[in-house]
Design a protein around this motif. Structure first.
Motif, PDB file in Angstrom:
ATOM      1  N   HIS A  74      -1.658  13.601 -21.732  1.00  0.00           N
ATOM      2  CA  HIS A  74      -1.306  14.991 -20.984  1.00  0.00           C
ATOM      3  C   HIS A  74      -1.609  15.117 -19.427  1.00  0.00           C
ATOM      4  N   GLY A  75      -1.432  14.059 -18.939  1.00  0.00           N
ATOM      5  CA  GLY A  75      -1.518  14.260 -17.397  1.00  0.00           C
ATOM      6  C   GLY A  75      -3.028  14.587 -17.115  1.00  0.00           C
ATOM      7  N   GLY A  76      -3.209  14.165 -15.818  1.00  0.00           N
ATOM      8  CA  GLY A  76      -4.643  14.339 -15.497  1.00  0.00           C
ATOM      9  C   GLY A  76      -4.739  14.300 -13.997  1.00  0.00           C
ATOM     10  N   GLY A  77      -5.894  13.465 -13.508  1.00  0.00           N
ATOM     11  CA  GLY A  77      -5.891  13.585 -12.019  1.00  0.00           C
ATOM     12  C   GLY A  77      -5.265  12.179 -11.736  1.00  0.00           C
ATOM     13  N   GLY A  78      -5.731  11.877 -10.359  1.00  0.00           N
ATOM     14  CA  GLY A  78      -5.185  10.569  -9.823  1.00  0.00           C
ATOM     15  C   GLY A  78      -3.917  10.279  -9.861  1.00  0.00           C
ATOM     16  N   VAL A  79      -3.379   8.939 -10.249  1.00  0.00           N
ATOM     17  CA  VAL A  79      -1.957   8.623 -10.081  1.00  0.00           C
ATOM     18  C   VAL A  79      -1.302   9.528 -11.351  1.00  0.00           C
ATOM     19  N   ASP A  80      -1.766   9.700 -12.539  1.00  0.00           N
ATOM     20  CA  ASP A  80      -1.341  10.240 -13.263  1.00  0.00           C
ATOM     21  C   ASP A  80      -0.872  11.629 -12.991  1.00  0.00           C
ATOM     22  N   GLY A  81      -2.014  12.443 -12.352  1.00  0.00           N
ATOM     23  CA  GLY A  81      -1.513  13.771 -11.727  1.00  0.00           C
ATOM     24  C   GLY A  81      -0.467  13.717 -10.840  1.00  0.00           C
ATOM     25  N   ALA A  82      -0.480  12.550  -9.867  1.00  0.00           N
ATOM     26  CA  ALA A  82       0.749  12.458  -8.874  1.00  0.00           C
ATOM     27  C   ALA A  82       1.919  12.296  -9.626  1.00  0.00           C
ATOM     28  N   ILE A  83       2.161  11.411 -10.726  1.00  0.00           N
ATOM     29  CA  ILE A  83       3.496  11.264 -11.224  1.00  0.00           C
ATOM     30  C   ILE A  83       3.553  12.401 -11.949  1.00  0.00           C
ATOM     31  N   PRO A 115       0.360   0.557 -10.511  1.00  0.00           N
ATOM     32  CA  PRO A 115      -0.703   1.170  -9.777  1.00  0.00           C
ATOM     33  C   PRO A 115      -1.867   0.257 -10.196  1.00  0.00           C
ATOM     34  N   ASN A 116      -3.128   0.578  -9.735  1.00  0.00           N
ATOM     35  CA  ASN A 116      -4.340  -0.273 -10.082  1.00  0.00           C
ATOM     36  C   ASN A 116      -5.077   0.368 -11.123  1.00  0.00           C
ATOM     37  N   ILE A 117      -4.416   0.090 -12.386  1.00  0.00           N
ATOM     38  CA  ILE A 117      -4.841   0.853 -13.566  1.00  0.00           C
ATOM     39  C   ILE A 117      -6.437   0.640 -14.025  1.00  0.00           C
ATOM     40  N   SER A 118      -7.090   1.580 -14.140  1.00  0.00           N
ATOM     41  CA  SER A 118      -8.411   1.845 -14.471  1.00  0.00           C
ATOM     42  C   SER A 118      -9.446   1.808 -13.423  1.00  0.00           C
ATOM     43  N   THR A 119      -9.017   1.395 -12.160  1.00  0.00           N
ATOM     44  CA  THR A 119      -9.831   1.204 -11.393  1.00  0.00           C
ATOM     45  C   THR A 119     -10.300   2.699 -10.539  1.00  0.00           C
ATOM     46  N   GLY A 120      -9.841   3.770 -10.920  1.00  0.00           N
ATOM     47  CA  GLY A 120     -10.295   5.037 -10.475  1.00  0.00           C
ATOM     48  C   GLY A 120     -11.229   5.564 -11.373  1.00  0.00           C
ATOM     49  N   GLN A 177       0.822  -1.233  -0.096  1.00  0.00           N
ATOM     50  CA  GLN A 177      -0.048  -0.068   0.047  1.00  0.00           C
ATOM     51  C   GLN A 177       1.006   1.220   0.159  1.00  0.00           C
ATOM     52  N   GLY A 178       0.471   2.183  -0.795  1.00  0.00           N
ATOM     53  CA  GLY A 178       1.281   3.368  -0.909  1.00  0.00           C
ATOM     54  C   GLY A 178       0.961   4.486  -2.102  1.00  0.00           C
ATOM     55  N   ASP A 179       2.001   5.421  -1.958  1.00  0.00           N
ATOM     56  CA  ASP A 179       2.073   6.235  -3.150  1.00  0.00           C
ATOM     57  C   ASP A 179       3.202   5.695  -4.258  1.00  0.00           C
ATOM     58  N   ILE A 180       2.878   5.550  -5.464  1.00  0.00           N
ATOM     59  CA  ILE A 180       3.850   4.887  -6.500  1.00  0.00           C
ATOM     60  C   ILE A 180       4.939   5.993  -6.558  1.00  0.00           C
ATOM     61  N   VAL A 224      -9.404  -0.767  -0.156  1.00  0.00           N
ATOM     62  CA  VAL A 224     -10.278  -1.672  -0.787  1.00  0.00           C
ATOM     63  C   VAL A 224      -9.578  -2.412  -1.828  1.00  0.00           C
ATOM     64  N   ASN A 225      -8.683  -1.458  -2.811  1.00  0.00           N
ATOM     65  CA  ASN A 225      -7.825  -2.375  -3.774  1.00  0.00           C
ATOM     66  C   ASN A 225      -6.821  -2.965  -2.969  1.00  0.00           C
ATOM     67  N   LEU A 226      -6.246  -2.716  -1.987  1.00  0.00           N
ATOM     68  CA  LEU A 226      -5.169  -3.522  -1.219  1.00  0.00           C
ATOM     69  C   LEU A 226      -5.724  -4.785  -0.754  1.00  0.00           C
TER      70      LEU A 226
HETATM   71  N1  AR6 Z   1      -0.028   6.163  -6.135  1.00  0.00           N
HETATM   72  C1  AR6 Z   1      -0.645   4.782  -6.416  1.00  0.00           C
HETATM   73  N2  AR6 Z   1      -1.996   4.878  -6.600  1.00  0.00           N
HETATM   74  C2  AR6 Z   1      -2.632   6.006  -6.830  1.00  0.00           C
HETATM   75  C3  AR6 Z   1      -2.115   7.190  -6.492  1.00  0.00           C
HETATM   76  C4  AR6 Z   1      -0.936   7.410  -6.289  1.00  0.00           C
HETATM   77  N3  AR6 Z   1      -0.087   8.297  -5.916  1.00  0.00           N
HETATM   78  N4  AR6 Z   1      -3.254   8.071  -6.757  1.00  0.00           N
HETATM   79  C5  AR6 Z   1      -4.256   7.412  -6.815  1.00  0.00           C
HETATM   80  N5  AR6 Z   1      -4.046   6.090  -7.108  1.00  0.00           N
HETATM   81  P1  AR6 Z   1      -6.813   6.696 -11.655  1.00  0.00           P
HETATM   82  P2  AR6 Z   1      -7.583   5.438 -14.098  1.00  0.00           P
HETATM   83  C6  AR6 Z   1      -4.932   4.771  -7.471  1.00  0.00           C
HETATM   84  O1  AR6 Z   1      -8.069   7.414 -11.678  1.00  0.00           O
HETATM   85  O2  AR6 Z   1      -8.983   4.761 -13.514  1.00  0.00           O
HETATM   86  C7  AR6 Z   1      -6.336  10.291 -14.986  1.00  0.00           C
HETATM   87  O3  AR6 Z   1      -6.915  11.591 -14.860  1.00  0.00           O
HETATM   88  C8  AR6 Z   1      -6.435   5.181  -7.189  1.00  0.00           C
HETATM   89  O4  AR6 Z   1      -6.985   5.014  -6.020  1.00  0.00           O
HETATM   90  O5  AR6 Z   1      -5.573   7.213 -11.342  1.00  0.00           O
HETATM   91  O6  AR6 Z   1      -6.727   4.368 -14.926  1.00  0.00           O
HETATM   92  C9  AR6 Z   1      -5.692  10.058 -16.299  1.00  0.00           C
HETATM   93  O7  AR6 Z   1      -5.246  11.049 -16.646  1.00  0.00           O
HETATM   94  C10 AR6 Z   1      -6.930   4.064  -8.060  1.00  0.00           C
HETATM   95  O8  AR6 Z   1      -7.268   2.974  -7.498  1.00  0.00           O
HETATM   96  O9  AR6 Z   1      -6.502   6.032 -13.217  1.00  0.00           O
HETATM   97  C11 AR6 Z   1      -6.695   9.334 -17.045  1.00  0.00           C
HETATM   98  O10 AR6 Z   1      -7.535  10.237 -17.835  1.00  0.00           O
HETATM   99  C12 AR6 Z   1      -5.955   3.885  -9.239  1.00  0.00           C
HETATM  100  O11 AR6 Z   1      -4.738   4.610  -8.757  1.00  0.00           O
HETATM  101  C13 AR6 Z   1      -7.593   8.640 -16.107  1.00  0.00           C
HETATM  102  O12 AR6 Z   1      -7.270   9.379 -14.930  1.00  0.00           O
HETATM  103  C14 AR6 Z   1      -6.417   4.540 -10.565  1.00  0.00           C
HETATM  104  O13 AR6 Z   1      -6.960   5.658 -10.400  1.00  0.00           O
HETATM  105  C15 AR6 Z   1      -7.112   7.073 -15.936  1.00  0.00           C
HETATM  106  O14 AR6 Z   1      -7.981   6.539 -14.813  1.00  0.00           O
END
Ligand code: AR6
Length: 173
Positions: A28-37, A119-124, A8-11, A163-165
């Protein structure tokens, strides 16, 4: 043969040769893990992604590309475009999600990386049911595990939320 670890953690904080980004087709980057990276790597990552799209066009769902790590202390970042769950039939979403993991592993192997964190791709935002994603991903990782991996030895599944963990620990153990 690689070993599979679930943590569990921040990638962006995981010490590994490469991390995988849950990117979008425009890179082009976005929210979630993409934004963090992108925040952790700095603007050099956005520049590299933009250059890739200018040269090669959009990155299709299920496909991967590679950049440097910017300020993240990894050898590289592999960007994978996961499926938007509601845009496909469930079986097709499963296949595309597995393709992300498979293609990233093959690219990491070709780059001679010893460890790769996903990361858990597509689950956000992309809405893939978390339990189903865990089953599909772990089933693929187990199937490919005994192939002839010369370099890739560690596959680390980095779960952000509890939940994912729980799902990935159950399916990947
Ligand atoms: N480290 C690890 N996992 C993370 C982190 C982190 N720092 N932050 C969030 N997660 P998502 P997607 C988990 O939405 O569903 C973006 O805007 C989060 O809890 O990041 O593939 C892209 O630009 C979730 O379980 O990715 C795309 O447009 C997992 O990462 C779109 O979102 C994936 O959630 C991709 O959607």
């Amino acid at each position: 043969m690689y070993q599979i670890e679930t943590i569990q953690g921040d990638i962006t904080k995981v010490r590994t040769d490469c991390i995988v980004n849950a990117a979008n087709t425009w890179l082009h980057g976005g929210g979630g893990v993409d934004g963090a990276i992108h925040r952790a790597a700095g603007p050099v990552l956005g520049d590299a992604c933009a250059e890739y799209v200018r040269e090669h066009g959009l990155l299709p769902t299920g496909q991967v590309m590679h950049t440097g790590g910017g300020h993240i202390p990894v050898k590289g970042i592999i960007h994978a475009v996961g499926p938007v769950y509601r845009e496909h039939l469930p079986d097709e979403s499963d296949r595309l999600l597995q393709a992300c993991y498979r293609n990233a592993l093959v690219l990491a192997e070709s780059l001679q990386y010893g460890s790769i964190a996903f990361p858990n791709i597509s689950t956000g935002v992309y809405g893939f049911p978390k339990d189903r994603a865990a089953e599909v991903v772990c089933s693929g990782l187990h199937t490919w595990q005994t192939e002839n991996w010369t370099f890739v030895r560690r596959v680390i599944l980095v779960c952000f939320d509890d939940v994912n963990l729980a799902f990935y620990q159950k399916s990947c153990s």
